[in-house]
Design an enzyme around this catalytic site. Structure first.
Site, PDB file in Angstrom:
ATOM      1  N   GLU A 197       7.688   1.265  10.392  1.00 38.27           N
ATOM      2  CA  GLU A 197       6.267   1.497  10.719  1.00 38.27           C
ATOM      3  C   GLU A 197       5.601   0.320  11.433  1.00 38.27           C
ATOM      4  O   GLU A 197       4.525  -0.118  11.033  1.00 38.27           O
ATOM      5  CB  GLU A 197       5.496   1.884   9.453  1.00 38.27           C
ATOM      6  CG  GLU A 197       6.037   3.123   8.795  1.00 38.27           C
ATOM      7  CD  GLU A 197       5.377   3.458   7.452  1.00 38.27           C
ATOM      8  OE1 GLU A 197       4.385   2.812   7.075  1.00 38.27           O
ATOM      9  OE2 GLU A 197       5.872   4.386   6.784  1.00 38.27           O
TER      10      GLU A 197
ATOM     11  N   ASN B 120      12.503   2.879  11.698  1.00 40.12           N
ATOM     12  CA  ASN B 120      11.991   4.078  11.014  1.00 40.12           C
ATOM     13  C   ASN B 120      10.470   4.150  11.149  1.00 40.12           C
ATOM     14  O   ASN B 120       9.784   3.136  10.981  1.00 40.12           O
ATOM     15  CB  ASN B 120      12.378   3.961   9.523  1.00 40.12           C
ATOM     16  CG  ASN B 120      12.139   5.218   8.716  1.00 40.12           C
ATOM     17  OD1 ASN B 120      12.592   6.296   9.091  1.00 40.12           O
ATOM     18  ND2 ASN B 120      11.423   5.092   7.604  1.00 40.12           N
TER      19      ASN B 120
ATOM     20  N   HIS C  98       6.837  13.536   7.763  1.00 38.00           N
ATOM     21  CA  HIS C  98       5.885  13.961   6.728  1.00 38.00           C
ATOM     22  C   HIS C  98       4.915  14.937   7.401  1.00 38.00           C
ATOM     23  O   HIS C  98       4.076  14.520   8.203  1.00 38.00           O
ATOM     24  CB  HIS C  98       5.106  12.755   6.177  1.00 38.00           C
ATOM     25  CG  HIS C  98       5.949  11.793   5.410  1.00 38.00           C
ATOM     26  ND1 HIS C  98       6.494  12.107   4.184  1.00 38.00           N
ATOM     27  CD2 HIS C  98       6.350  10.529   5.680  1.00 38.00           C
ATOM     28  CE1 HIS C  98       7.174  11.066   3.726  1.00 38.00           C
ATOM     29  NE2 HIS C  98       7.118  10.100   4.617  1.00 38.00           N
TER      30      HIS C  98
ATOM     31  N   GLU D 200      12.425  11.135   5.782  1.00 38.55           N
ATOM     32  CA  GLU D 200      11.482  11.256   4.646  1.00 38.55           C
ATOM     33  C   GLU D 200      10.816  12.622   4.662  1.00 38.55           C
ATOM     34  O   GLU D 200       9.614  12.755   4.390  1.00 38.55           O
ATOM     35  CB  GLU D 200      10.414  10.157   4.721  1.00 38.55           C
ATOM     36  CG  GLU D 200      10.987   8.753   4.769  1.00 38.55           C
ATOM     37  CD  GLU D 200       9.926   7.649   4.759  1.00 38.55           C
ATOM     38  OE1 GLU D 200       8.754   7.933   4.451  1.00 38.55           O
ATOM     39  OE2 GLU D 200      10.289   6.500   5.062  1.00 38.55           O
TER      40      GLU D 200
ATOM     41  N   ASP E 157       9.019  15.882   4.181  1.00 40.67           N
ATOM     42  CA  ASP E 157       8.311  16.760   3.244  1.00 40.67           C
ATOM     43  C   ASP E 157       7.273  17.540   4.043  1.00 40.67           C
ATOM     44  O   ASP E 157       6.785  17.078   5.073  1.00 40.67           O
ATOM     45  CB  ASP E 157       7.724  16.050   2.016  1.00 40.67           C
ATOM     46  CG  ASP E 157       6.824  14.876   2.306  1.00 40.67           C
ATOM     47  OD1 ASP E 157       6.357  14.723   3.448  1.00 40.67           O
ATOM     48  OD2 ASP E 157       6.568  14.093   1.372  1.00 40.67           O
TER      49      ASP E 157
HETATM   50  O1  G3I Z   1       5.354   0.183  -9.872  1.00 37.52           O
HETATM   51  C1  G3I Z   1       3.957   0.274 -10.109  1.00 37.52           C
HETATM   52  C2  G3I Z   1       3.676   0.359 -11.571  1.00 37.52           C
HETATM   53  O2  G3I Z   1       4.102  -0.852 -12.168  1.00 37.52           O
HETATM   54  C3  G3I Z   1       2.192   0.599 -11.790  1.00 37.52           C
HETATM   55  O3  G3I Z   1       1.927   0.752 -13.138  1.00 37.52           O
HETATM   56  C4  G3I Z   1       1.744   1.843 -11.035  1.00 37.52           C
HETATM   57  C5  G3I Z   1       0.249   2.092 -11.158  1.00 37.52           C
HETATM   58  O4  G3I Z   1      -0.276   2.646  -9.980  1.00 37.52           O
HETATM   59  O5  G3I Z   1       2.043   1.671  -9.689  1.00 37.52           O
HETATM   60  C6  G3I Z   1       3.423   1.512  -9.438  1.00 37.52           C
HETATM   61  O6  G3I Z   1       3.637   1.327  -8.086  1.00 37.52           O
HETATM   62  C7  G3I Z   1       3.480   2.493  -7.271  1.00 37.52           C
HETATM   63  C8  G3I Z   1       4.813   2.759  -6.593  1.00 37.52           C
HETATM   64  O7  G3I Z   1       4.664   3.802  -5.680  1.00 37.52           O
HETATM   65  C9  G3I Z   1       5.914   3.114  -7.578  1.00 37.52           C
HETATM   66  O8  G3I Z   1       5.582   4.293  -8.241  1.00 37.52           O
HETATM   67  C10 G3I Z   1       2.416   2.211  -6.254  1.00 37.52           C
HETATM   68  O9  G3I Z   1       1.153   2.116  -6.896  1.00 37.52           O
HETATM   69  C11 G3I Z   1       2.367   3.292  -5.222  1.00 37.52           C
HETATM   70  O10 G3I Z   1       1.493   2.917  -4.171  1.00 37.52           O
HETATM   71  C12 G3I Z   1       3.756   3.501  -4.644  1.00 37.52           C
HETATM   72  O11 G3I Z   1       3.695   4.556  -3.715  1.00 37.52           O
HETATM   73  C13 G3I Z   1       4.795   4.638  -2.826  1.00 37.52           C
HETATM   74  C14 G3I Z   1       4.323   4.435  -1.395  1.00 37.52           C
HETATM   75  O12 G3I Z   1       5.436   4.592  -0.527  1.00 37.52           O
HETATM   76  C15 G3I Z   1       3.717   3.061  -1.218  1.00 37.52           C
HETATM   77  O13 G3I Z   1       3.468   2.776   0.112  1.00 37.52           O
HETATM   78  C16 G3I Z   1       5.416   6.018  -2.967  1.00 37.52           C
HETATM   79  O14 G3I Z   1       5.994   6.132  -4.268  1.00 37.52           O
HETATM   80  C17 G3I Z   1       6.487   6.225  -1.909  1.00 37.52           C
HETATM   81  O15 G3I Z   1       6.894   7.572  -1.908  1.00 37.52           O
HETATM   82  C18 G3I Z   1       5.924   5.898  -0.535  1.00 37.52           C
HETATM   83  O16 G3I Z   1       6.951   6.042   0.407  1.00 37.52           O
HETATM   84  C19 G3I Z   1       6.576   5.794   1.764  1.00 37.52           C
HETATM   85  C20 G3I Z   1       7.792   5.207   2.450  1.00 37.52           C
HETATM   86  O17 G3I Z   1       8.242   4.081   1.760  1.00 37.52           O
HETATM   87  C21 G3I Z   1       7.480   4.866   3.904  1.00 37.52           C
HETATM   88  N1  G3I Z   1       6.938   6.005   4.609  1.00 37.52           N
HETATM   89  C22 G3I Z   1       5.809   6.689   3.954  1.00 37.52           C
HETATM   90  C23 G3I Z   1       6.165   7.067   2.525  1.00 37.52           C
HETATM   91  C24 G3I Z   1       5.060   7.857   1.875  1.00 37.52           C
HETATM   92  O18 G3I Z   1       3.902   7.107   1.742  1.00 37.52           O
END
Ligand code: G3I
Length: 305
Positions: free
Chosen positions: A127, A170, A206, A235, A237
Protein backbone atom coordinates in the site's frame (compact mmCIF):
# COMPACT_ATOMS: atom_id res chain seq x y z
CA UNK A 1 -12.49 -32.12 -6.58
CA UNK A 2 -14.83 -31.14 -3.79
CA UNK A 3 -12.81 -28.56 -1.86
CA UNK A 4 -11.49 -25.13 -2.82
CA UNK A 5 -7.87 -26.21 -2.47
CA UNK A 6 -8.18 -29.41 -4.49
CA UNK A 7 -10.24 -27.73 -7.23
CA UNK A 8 -7.72 -24.89 -7.48
CA UNK A 9 -4.89 -27.44 -7.60
CA UNK A 10 -6.58 -28.94 -10.66
CA UNK A 11 -5.92 -25.60 -12.39
CA UNK A 12 -2.33 -25.42 -11.11
CA UNK A 13 -3.18 -22.78 -8.51
CA UNK A 14 -3.56 -22.46 -4.75
CA UNK A 15 -6.63 -21.30 -2.88
CA UNK A 16 -5.72 -19.62 0.38
CA UNK A 17 -7.15 -17.71 3.31
CA UNK A 18 -6.00 -15.22 5.87
CA UNK A 19 -5.58 -16.92 9.23
CA UNK A 20 -5.46 -15.49 12.76
CA UNK A 21 -3.37 -17.43 15.27
CA UNK A 22 -5.89 -16.66 17.98
CA UNK A 23 -8.52 -18.84 16.31
CA UNK A 24 -6.38 -21.94 15.76
CA UNK A 25 -7.73 -23.42 18.98
CA UNK A 26 -11.31 -23.40 17.63
CA UNK A 27 -12.12 -26.76 16.07
CA UNK A 28 -14.69 -25.53 13.50
CA UNK A 29 -12.19 -22.90 12.38
CA UNK A 30 -9.28 -25.33 12.03
CA UNK A 31 -11.37 -28.08 10.45
CA UNK A 32 -12.68 -25.69 7.80
CA UNK A 33 -9.20 -24.28 7.21
CA UNK A 34 -7.59 -27.71 6.88
CA UNK A 35 -10.32 -29.17 4.69
CA UNK A 36 -10.73 -26.33 2.19
CA UNK A 37 -7.57 -24.26 1.85
CA UNK A 38 -4.13 -24.93 0.38
CA UNK A 39 -2.45 -21.68 1.42
CA UNK A 40 -2.48 -19.24 4.33
CA UNK A 41 -1.58 -15.62 4.97
CA UNK A 42 -1.15 -14.56 8.61
CA UNK A 43 -3.72 -11.78 8.99
CA UNK A 44 -1.72 -9.65 11.47
CA UNK A 45 1.01 -11.81 12.98
CA UNK A 46 3.86 -10.99 10.56
CA UNK A 47 3.30 -7.24 10.58
CA UNK A 48 5.97 -4.96 12.02
CA UNK A 49 4.10 -4.21 15.27
CA UNK A 50 3.84 -7.95 15.91
CA UNK A 51 7.35 -9.01 14.87
CA UNK A 52 9.53 -6.12 16.09
CA UNK A 53 7.53 -4.11 18.63
CA UNK A 54 10.76 -2.79 20.15
CA UNK A 55 13.82 -2.06 18.05
CA UNK A 56 15.96 -5.16 17.68
CA UNK A 57 13.63 -7.40 19.72
CA UNK A 58 11.90 -9.86 17.44
CA UNK A 59 8.77 -11.74 18.51
CA UNK A 60 7.69 -14.51 16.18
CA UNK A 61 5.50 -16.64 18.46
CA UNK A 62 2.07 -16.04 16.91
CA UNK A 63 3.37 -16.11 13.34
CA UNK A 64 5.36 -19.28 14.07
CA UNK A 65 2.13 -20.98 15.20
CA UNK A 66 0.51 -20.28 11.84
CA UNK A 67 3.63 -21.27 9.90
CA UNK A 68 4.02 -24.61 11.68
CA UNK A 69 0.34 -25.39 11.27
CA UNK A 70 0.46 -24.57 7.56
CA UNK A 71 3.64 -26.57 7.05
CA UNK A 72 2.21 -29.60 8.82
CA UNK A 73 -0.71 -29.51 6.34
CA UNK A 74 1.45 -28.87 3.28
CA UNK A 75 -0.05 -25.43 2.73
CA UNK A 76 1.75 -22.59 0.98
CA UNK A 77 2.44 -19.51 3.08
CA UNK A 78 2.25 -15.89 1.95
CA UNK A 79 4.26 -13.57 4.16
CA UNK A 80 2.40 -10.35 4.95
CA UNK A 81 3.94 -7.79 5.21
CA UNK A 82 7.42 -6.31 5.67
CA UNK A 83 7.13 -2.59 4.90
CA UNK A 84 3.79 -0.87 5.48
CA UNK A 85 2.74 2.48 6.94
CA UNK A 86 0.07 0.84 9.13
CA UNK A 87 0.57 -1.36 12.18
CA UNK A 88 3.99 0.24 12.38
CA UNK A 89 5.40 0.70 15.90
CA UNK A 90 5.91 4.31 16.95
CA UNK A 91 9.65 3.77 17.41
CA UNK A 92 9.96 3.33 13.64
CA UNK A 93 8.10 6.53 12.76
CA UNK A 94 10.31 8.47 15.15
CA UNK A 95 13.61 7.64 13.41
CA UNK A 96 15.64 9.98 11.22
CA UNK A 97 16.39 9.04 7.62
CA UNK A 98 19.68 7.19 8.03
CA UNK A 99 18.46 5.27 11.04
CA UNK A 100 15.14 4.47 9.36
CA UNK A 101 16.92 2.97 6.36
CA UNK A 102 19.04 0.78 8.63
CA UNK A 103 15.98 -0.25 10.64
CA UNK A 104 13.96 -1.08 7.52
CA UNK A 105 16.72 -3.19 6.00
CA UNK A 106 17.33 -4.95 9.31
CA UNK A 107 13.63 -5.67 9.79
CA UNK A 108 13.31 -7.17 6.30
CA UNK A 109 16.47 -9.21 6.76
CA UNK A 110 15.68 -10.58 10.22
CA UNK A 111 12.06 -11.48 9.51
CA UNK A 112 12.82 -13.09 6.16
CA UNK A 113 15.79 -15.03 7.54
CA UNK A 114 13.64 -16.37 10.38
CA UNK A 115 11.24 -17.83 7.80
CA UNK A 116 13.83 -18.56 5.10
CA UNK A 117 12.76 -21.41 2.84
CA UNK A 118 9.22 -21.53 4.28
CA UNK A 119 7.51 -18.66 2.48
CA UNK A 120 6.09 -18.94 -1.03
CA UNK A 121 5.74 -15.19 -1.54
CA UNK A 122 6.33 -12.10 0.58
CA UNK A 123 4.37 -8.86 0.39
CA UNK A 124 7.61 -6.88 0.64
CA UNK A 125 5.92 -3.49 0.37
CA UNK A 126 2.22 -2.92 1.01
CA UNK A 127 0.00 0.00 0.00
CA UNK A 128 2.65 2.57 -0.96
CA UNK A 129 0.44 4.50 -3.40
CA UNK A 130 -2.37 6.99 -2.79
CA UNK A 131 -5.96 6.51 -3.80
CA UNK A 132 -7.46 8.88 -6.33
CA UNK A 133 -6.34 10.36 -9.59
CA UNK A 134 -2.84 11.57 -8.74
CA UNK A 135 -0.97 8.30 -9.02
CA UNK A 136 1.28 9.69 -6.28
CA UNK A 137 3.03 7.85 -3.49
CA UNK A 138 1.30 7.73 -0.13
CA UNK A 139 2.83 9.72 2.67
CA UNK A 140 4.53 7.41 5.20
CA UNK A 141 7.68 7.51 7.30
CA UNK A 142 9.42 5.53 4.54
CA UNK A 143 8.21 7.73 1.68
CA UNK A 144 8.64 10.99 3.54
CA UNK A 145 12.15 10.30 4.84
CA UNK A 146 13.68 7.96 2.25
CA UNK A 147 11.88 9.09 -0.91
CA UNK A 148 10.73 6.98 -3.86
CA UNK A 149 13.82 4.77 -3.63
CA UNK A 150 12.61 3.03 -0.46
CA UNK A 151 10.60 0.47 -2.43
CA UNK A 152 13.55 -0.52 -4.60
CA UNK A 153 15.78 -0.73 -1.54
CA UNK A 154 13.24 -2.96 0.24
CA UNK A 155 13.05 -5.36 -2.71
CA UNK A 156 16.82 -5.57 -3.12
CA UNK A 157 17.23 -6.24 0.60
CA UNK A 158 14.49 -8.87 0.48
CA UNK A 159 16.10 -10.75 -2.42
CA UNK A 160 19.36 -10.97 -0.51
CA UNK A 161 17.60 -12.26 2.64
CA UNK A 162 15.69 -15.15 1.03
CA UNK A 163 16.49 -15.66 -2.65
CA UNK A 164 13.89 -18.43 -2.99
CA UNK A 165 10.84 -16.44 -1.89
CA UNK A 166 8.80 -14.65 -4.52
CA UNK A 167 8.80 -10.92 -3.84
CA UNK A 168 5.48 -9.09 -4.30
CA UNK A 169 4.18 -5.56 -4.25
CA UNK A 170 0.64 -5.60 -2.78
CA UNK A 171 -2.09 -2.94 -2.88
CA UNK A 172 -5.85 -2.26 -2.94
CA UNK A 173 -7.98 -0.23 -5.38
CA UNK A 174 -5.53 -1.36 -8.04
CA UNK A 175 -7.80 -4.17 -9.22
CA UNK A 176 -9.04 -2.37 -12.33
CA UNK A 177 -7.29 -0.01 -14.71
CA UNK A 178 -7.16 3.37 -12.97
CA UNK A 179 -4.69 6.06 -11.96
CA UNK A 180 -3.47 4.12 -8.94
CA UNK A 181 -2.94 0.85 -10.81
CA UNK A 182 -1.30 2.80 -13.65
CA UNK A 183 1.20 4.18 -11.16
CA UNK A 184 1.96 0.70 -9.78
CA UNK A 185 2.21 -0.60 -13.35
CA UNK A 186 4.77 2.08 -14.21
CA UNK A 187 6.81 1.17 -11.13
CA UNK A 188 6.80 -2.56 -11.95
CA UNK A 189 7.70 -1.85 -15.57
CA UNK A 190 10.61 0.32 -14.42
CA UNK A 191 11.76 -2.35 -11.93
CA UNK A 192 11.73 -5.03 -14.64
CA UNK A 193 13.61 -2.73 -17.05
CA UNK A 194 16.31 -1.94 -14.48
CA UNK A 195 16.62 -5.40 -12.95
CA UNK A 196 15.18 -4.51 -9.56
CA UNK A 197 14.02 -7.86 -8.14
CA UNK A 198 10.23 -8.18 -8.20
CA UNK A 199 8.36 -11.41 -8.94
CA UNK A 200 4.71 -10.72 -8.31
CA UNK A 201 2.00 -8.16 -7.76
CA UNK A 202 -0.79 -8.73 -5.26
CA UNK A 203 -4.27 -7.36 -5.90
CA UNK A 204 -6.06 -7.22 -2.56
CA UNK A 205 -9.55 -7.18 -4.07
CA UNK A 206 -11.64 -5.88 -1.18
CA UNK A 207 -14.95 -5.27 -2.93
CA UNK A 208 -18.26 -3.71 -1.88
CA UNK A 209 -21.00 -1.66 -3.53
CA UNK A 210 -18.85 1.47 -3.49
CA UNK A 211 -15.91 -0.48 -4.90
CA UNK A 212 -17.33 -3.30 -7.05
CA UNK A 213 -15.46 -5.93 -9.05
CA UNK A 214 -14.13 -3.87 -11.98
CA UNK A 215 -15.23 -4.84 -15.49
CA UNK A 216 -11.60 -4.68 -16.62
CA UNK A 217 -10.29 -6.82 -13.75
CA UNK A 218 -9.01 -9.61 -16.02
CA UNK A 219 -7.47 -7.13 -18.45
CA UNK A 220 -5.71 -5.40 -15.58
CA UNK A 221 -4.29 -8.66 -14.18
CA UNK A 222 -3.18 -9.58 -17.70
CA UNK A 223 -1.32 -6.33 -18.38
CA UNK A 224 0.71 -6.80 -15.20
CA UNK A 225 1.39 -10.46 -16.08
CA UNK A 226 2.59 -9.28 -19.48
CA UNK A 227 5.34 -7.31 -17.70
CA UNK A 228 6.80 -10.65 -16.63
CA UNK A 229 5.51 -10.95 -13.05
CA UNK A 230 3.09 -13.36 -11.44
CA UNK A 231 -0.16 -11.88 -10.22
CA UNK A 232 -2.10 -13.04 -7.18
CA UNK A 233 -5.44 -12.14 -5.66
CA UNK A 234 -4.33 -11.63 -2.11
CA UNK A 235 -7.12 -10.42 0.21
CA UNK A 236 -10.38 -11.16 -1.55
CA UNK A 237 -13.62 -10.36 0.18
CA UNK A 238 -16.88 -9.13 -1.33
CA UNK A 239 -19.66 -7.51 0.68
CA UNK A 240 -23.18 -8.68 -0.03
CA UNK A 241 -25.06 -11.95 0.08
CA UNK A 242 -26.87 -14.57 -1.95
CA UNK A 243 -26.74 -14.73 -5.73
CA UNK A 244 -25.24 -11.28 -6.26
CA UNK A 245 -22.29 -12.05 -4.00
CA UNK A 246 -21.90 -15.50 -5.57
CA UNK A 247 -21.81 -14.04 -9.08
CA UNK A 248 -19.17 -11.51 -8.08
CA UNK A 249 -17.00 -14.21 -6.52
CA UNK A 250 -17.40 -16.38 -9.59
CA UNK A 251 -16.31 -13.50 -11.84
CA UNK A 252 -13.19 -12.93 -9.76
CA UNK A 253 -12.20 -16.60 -9.96
CA UNK A 254 -12.82 -16.68 -13.71
CA UNK A 255 -10.64 -13.61 -14.19
CA UNK A 256 -7.74 -15.30 -12.39
CA UNK A 257 -8.19 -18.54 -14.33
CA UNK A 258 -8.11 -16.59 -17.60
CA UNK A 259 -4.62 -15.27 -16.76
CA UNK A 260 -1.92 -17.93 -16.95
CA UNK A 261 0.32 -16.09 -14.50
CA UNK A 262 -2.44 -15.62 -11.92
CA UNK A 263 -0.99 -18.23 -9.57
CA UNK A 264 -3.51 -18.21 -6.74
CA UNK A 265 -6.37 -16.63 -4.84
CA UNK A 266 -6.51 -15.82 -1.13
CA UNK A 267 -9.72 -14.81 0.64
CA UNK A 268 -9.32 -12.49 3.62
CA UNK A 269 -10.63 -14.86 6.28
CA UNK A 270 -12.18 -18.28 6.77
CA UNK A 271 -15.56 -17.19 8.13
CA UNK A 272 -17.84 -14.17 8.34
CA UNK A 273 -17.61 -14.63 12.11
CA UNK A 274 -14.14 -13.08 12.17
CA UNK A 275 -14.03 -10.84 9.12
CA UNK A 276 -12.30 -7.47 9.59
CA UNK A 277 -15.49 -6.05 8.04
CA UNK A 278 -17.28 -6.57 11.32
CA UNK A 279 -20.61 -5.32 10.01
CA UNK A 280 -20.50 -7.48 6.92
CA UNK A 281 -20.75 -10.93 5.44
CA UNK A 282 -18.00 -10.85 2.81
CA UNK A 283 -16.59 -14.39 2.97
CA UNK A 284 -17.36 -17.91 1.73
CA UNK A 285 -18.43 -19.50 5.03
CA UNK A 286 -21.07 -17.95 7.26
CA UNK A 287 -20.54 -17.36 10.95
CA UNK A 288 -21.61 -20.95 11.71
CA UNK A 289 -19.10 -22.27 9.12
CA UNK A 290 -21.83 -23.26 6.65
CA UNK A 291 -21.00 -22.96 2.95
CA UNK A 292 -22.65 -19.92 1.36
CA UNK A 293 -23.86 -19.58 -2.24
CA UNK A 294 -20.57 -17.75 -2.84
CA UNK A 295 -18.71 -20.92 -1.83
CA UNK A 296 -20.63 -23.03 -4.35
CA UNK A 297 -19.99 -20.44 -7.05
CA UNK A 298 -16.25 -20.38 -6.37
CA UNK A 299 -16.00 -24.15 -6.30
CA UNK A 300 -17.90 -24.41 -9.58
CA UNK A 301 -15.78 -21.70 -11.22
CA UNK A 302 -12.66 -23.65 -10.19
CA UNK A 303 -14.10 -26.71 -11.91
CA UNK A 304 -14.98 -28.55 -8.70
CA UNK A 305 -18.26 -30.15 -7.81
O1 G3I B 1 -3.95 -7.22 18.94
C1 G3I B 1 -4.76 -6.19 19.49
C2 G3I B 1 -5.29 -6.58 20.82
O2 G3I B 1 -4.19 -6.74 21.70
C3 G3I B 1 -6.26 -5.52 21.32
O3 G3I B 1 -6.82 -5.91 22.52
C4 G3I B 1 -7.36 -5.29 20.29
C5 G3I B 1 -8.32 -4.19 20.70
O4 G3I B 1 -8.77 -3.47 19.58
O5 G3I B 1 -6.77 -4.93 19.09
C6 G3I B 1 -5.91 -5.92 18.56
O6 G3I B 1 -5.35 -5.47 17.38
C7 G3I B 1 -6.23 -5.43 16.25
C8 G3I B 1 -5.66 -6.37 15.19
O7 G3I B 1 -6.41 -6.25 14.03
C9 G3I B 1 -5.65 -7.82 15.64
O8 G3I B 1 -6.96 -8.25 15.85
C10 G3I B 1 -6.27 -4.02 15.74
O9 G3I B 1 -6.94 -3.20 16.68
C11 G3I B 1 -6.98 -3.95 14.43
O10 G3I B 1 -6.85 -2.66 13.88
C12 G3I B 1 -6.36 -4.95 13.47
O11 G3I B 1 -7.07 -4.91 12.26
C13 G3I B 1 -6.41 -5.49 11.15
C14 G3I B 1 -6.15 -4.43 10.09
O12 G3I B 1 -5.55 -5.06 8.96
C15 G3I B 1 -5.23 -3.35 10.62
O13 G3I B 1 -4.81 -2.49 9.62
C16 G3I B 1 -7.31 -6.57 10.57
O14 G3I B 1 -7.42 -7.63 11.53
C17 G3I B 1 -6.74 -7.11 9.27
O15 G3I B 1 -7.68 -7.94 8.65
C18 G3I B 1 -6.42 -5.95 8.34
O16 G3I B 1 -5.84 -6.47 7.18
C19 G3I B 1 -5.50 -5.51 6.17
C20 G3I B 1 -4.27 -6.03 5.47
O17 G3I B 1 -3.25 -6.28 6.39
C21 G3I B 1 -3.80 -5.05 4.40
N1 G3I B 1 -4.87 -4.72 3.48
C22 G3I B 1 -6.14 -4.30 4.10
C23 G3I B 1 -6.61 -5.32 5.12
C24 G3I B 1 -7.96 -4.96 5.68
O18 G3I B 1 -7.91 -3.77 6.40
Amino acid sequence: ADTLGSAAAGTGRYFGTAVAAGHLGESDYVNTLDREFSAVTPENEMKWDATEPTRGTFTFGAADQIVSHAQSKGMKIRGHTLVWHSQLPSWVSGLGAADLRTAMDNHITQVMKHYKGKIYAWDVVNEAFQDGSSGARRSSPFQDKLGDGFIEEAFRTARAADPDAKLCYNDYNTDGVNAKSNAVYAMVKDFKARGVPIDCVGFQSHFNSASPVPSDYRANLQRFADLGVDVQITELDIEGSGTAQATNYSNVVKACLAVTRCTGITVWGVTDKYSWRSSGTPLLFDSAYAKKPAYDAVLAALGGT
